[in-house]
Design a protein around this motif. Sequence first.
Motif, short mmCIF file in Angstrom:
data_model
loop_
_atom_site.label_atom_id
_atom_site.label_comp_id
_atom_site.label_asym_id
_atom_site.label_seq_id
_atom_site.Cartn_x
_atom_site.Cartn_y
_atom_site.Cartn_z
N GLN A 184 5.67 -2.56 4.55
CA GLN A 184 6.42 -2.38 3.31
C GLN A 184 7.46 -3.47 3.12
N SER A 236 -1.18 7.59 7.39
CA SER A 236 -1.65 6.31 7.90
C SER A 236 -1.18 6.13 9.33
N LEU A 248 4.20 9.36 10.81
CA LEU A 248 3.47 9.07 9.58
C LEU A 248 2.39 10.13 9.40
N ASN A 276 6.07 0.24 9.65
CA ASN A 276 6.14 1.55 10.27
C ASN A 276 4.90 1.77 11.12
N GLN A 283 2.01 1.07 8.40
CA GLN A 283 2.36 0.95 6.98
C GLN A 283 3.33 -0.21 6.81
N HIS A 333 -1.25 -7.98 4.93
CA HIS A 333 -0.71 -7.33 3.73
C HIS A 333 0.60 -7.99 3.31
N GLU A 346 -2.06 -5.77 9.15
CA GLU A 346 -0.84 -5.35 8.47
C GLU A 346 0.02 -6.56 8.06
#
Length: 221
Positions: A79, A74, A71, A97, A77, A128, A125
């Motif tokens: 997603q 960041s 990466l 990730n 990540q 999120h 994370e």
Amino acid sequence: MQHKKKLFAGVVVLSAVVAISYLSVQVPARKAKSPSFSAGMDQKIISAFLEVWQQYNSLHSYGFDVIQTQLTSSTMQAQPVIGLGDLFGKNRGYKLNVAHKVLDSGELKVADLPDEVLRGWFAHELGHIVDYENHSNVGMIAYGIRYTLSDQYKRDREHEADSIAIRHGFRQEIIATKRYLLENDFISPAYQEQLRKNYMSIRGAELCPDEPTPVLPKLDL
């Protein structure tokens, strides 16, 4: 009398047909799924992730991949994974990730982070991803555009991810992660400034409520 019996029988049959049709379109409850990890991932990372994952029950029915990869912008990540055919549907999976090294830290490997910091980072994370659940598959496109173009929207979403992590029981881990990144000299000043700008402060994490706060109506004073 015979006419009434036939009418009653017809109603019963019709009710049965409707019930069968209704049941046939019900979406069965998704079974819990275990996350998958990319080959060769450090066991410390896997163990820390699974400790956090256990507390995020709402995500257990989704396919979920944890992938260690290169990466550039960041360290982690989160997603959604949405097939083209599901763009206007509801089916999706998720992936996280994970970089090999912490962004702007020189040679610090993610696997060398303290356990509490790793758990705090994963809790953020996964926060999120819980936030993503409030958006349709099409809505995730608008989410990505607004996150990229609006500093205020980005701050709101980062603060919400921290808040969700705290509500899942990871207050101390979130605070530990912030202290580690903000108070160590081997993290670049530029990265630390981005953290201060976009993420909840240490004091904010200390004061963040354990339950969602209601949105109060504005009063004309």
